[in-house]
Design an enzyme around this catalytic site. Sequence first.
Site, PDB file in Angstrom:
ATOM      1  N   TYR A 273     -10.379  -2.280  -7.964  1.00 42.18           N
ATOM      2  CA  TYR A 273      -9.438  -3.141  -7.606  1.00 42.18           C
ATOM      3  C   TYR A 273     -10.264  -4.199  -6.842  1.00 42.18           C
ATOM      4  O   TYR A 273     -10.087  -5.495  -6.825  1.00 42.18           O
ATOM      5  CB  TYR A 273      -8.230  -2.952  -6.827  1.00 42.18           C
ATOM      6  N   CYS A 274     -11.253  -3.704  -6.060  1.00 43.36           N
ATOM      7  CA  CYS A 274     -12.146  -4.623  -5.018  1.00 43.36           C
ATOM      8  C   CYS A 274     -12.995  -5.383  -5.437  1.00 43.36           C
ATOM      9  O   CYS A 274     -13.141  -6.445  -5.344  1.00 43.36           O
ATOM     10  CB  CYS A 274     -12.177  -3.810  -3.508  1.00 43.36           C
ATOM     11  N   LEU A 275     -14.283  -4.538  -5.803  1.00 40.91           N
ATOM     12  CA  LEU A 275     -15.485  -5.220  -6.092  1.00 40.91           C
ATOM     13  C   LEU A 275     -15.311  -6.270  -7.018  1.00 40.91           C
ATOM     14  O   LEU A 275     -15.794  -7.500  -6.842  1.00 40.91           O
ATOM     15  CB  LEU A 275     -16.585  -4.087  -6.739  1.00 40.91           C
TER      16      LEU A 275
END
Length: 451
Positions: A273-275
């Site tokens: 989800y983040c990178l």
Amino acid sequence: MTSYGVSIIGMGYVGLCTAVGFASKACKVAAYDIDHEKLALINRGIAPFYEPGLEKMLKKTVDEHYLICLLELEDAILKTDITFIAVGTPSKPDGSIDLSQVEEAVVRIGDTLRKKNKHHLIVVKSTVIPGTTENMVKPLLEKYSGKNCGKDFGLCMNPEFLREGSAIYDTLHPDRIVIGEHDKKSGDALELFYRSFYGEEAPPIIRTNLSTAELIKYANNTFLATKISFINTVANICEKIPGADVKTVAGAIGLDKRIGPLFLNAGLGYGGYCLPKDLKALIAFSKRLGYDPVLLKAVEDVNEAQPNKVVEIARVLLGGLKDKKVAILGLAFKPNTDDIRGAVSVKIIKRLLEEKAKVVAYDPSATDNARKIFRGEIDFAASVADCLKDTDCCIIVTEWEEFKNLQPEDFIERMRNPLVIDGRRIFKPELFEDRLKFAAIGLGQPRKTDL
Ligand code: UDX
């Protein structure tokens, strides 16, 4: 041990793991989320998502009354002196950041501050682009509270660096704490909270201004993404050099203290989800400022192309993919999670389906989530053995421990055509390549060479 009480707004991944981490060390946490069903689950000690160790610790902290979800945001603010905002900041379709959840939370917090006589510290933990805390959070808090930031209430930006799969450990053992402060009093208050919480084990604490703290989070994640795209680029070069192996290259360069060994695993690219989201947001933000971040764009381009490589290898080695039965081992974006957001498995399966291949997949914990995406389009197996049965090719997509112990016989005995493509470099090539058809990311062909 600390006597401080804090409130955390937003019981998503970061909010809940932080809340449980704080509460596990006897810090009383009042939690709030607009989703009241989620609050009810948490108050019963049930985690709304899978994270190793979370549910056990959640139950304990709820039973011992260190963590409680309150149904009114107002209560959470009035009953504590520090509030962490940990609501989501998803991507908009153009890649830029959607701050609507932060805005909504801040307006409601501002409204409540109007009724509070004591000083209160607001801490933005959500990942937000530089300038957000100063230019959006502060004015909204001042407008809705009718009070002055720095005088009547404090404001900090305190990014998190939690990894899925080890979020509780990361909460309790951070490498560093970054405190972006609106004013010294605010920074002092947050530093005091953390020093009291971590005691002797407090990590280095970096104090800076709000925008720098916001940028640190993006710089951190985009650097990690850069490392991965870098080693994947080296892997792609290795494949053109007979006998070369990216794993040996990574091991050697990782011993250089200036480089370090972590995040040098070549494979199918980063997901999660983040990178991907943070990279997109920083690129969009940077462009808005009039700077074209060509390096970051290249990192993204390499990552976009990387999952296609295994599909291409399969196509060449099978002489086309139409009606070929392909086993996918691993759906989660990384091991020890059921999360498939941004997972390369999804891209690979979509490509295989476009090529009219038949796909059967197995994952120790992400099957239910993948089923929602590929309902009826692919088969899901209940075990590795089932997944491999009568297939023409097996692609290793996630490096689960369970897959690392597989031996050549496990494939030879079950597959119609034993071809293994190791997308995560979990197998020793020398063990596999003499026994069956074997290909892997970052392995130069032909393998045996006098070079
Ligand atoms: C990341 C950051 O690590 C964390 O600090 C931040 O707070 C949230 O984003 P997470 O999304 O949990 O954490 O995943 P991470 O462990 O960083 O892995 C991201 C992706 O990179 C995974 O798909 C993983 O498979 C891939 N990866 C990681 C590689 O391909 N090679 C590596 O060497 C390391």
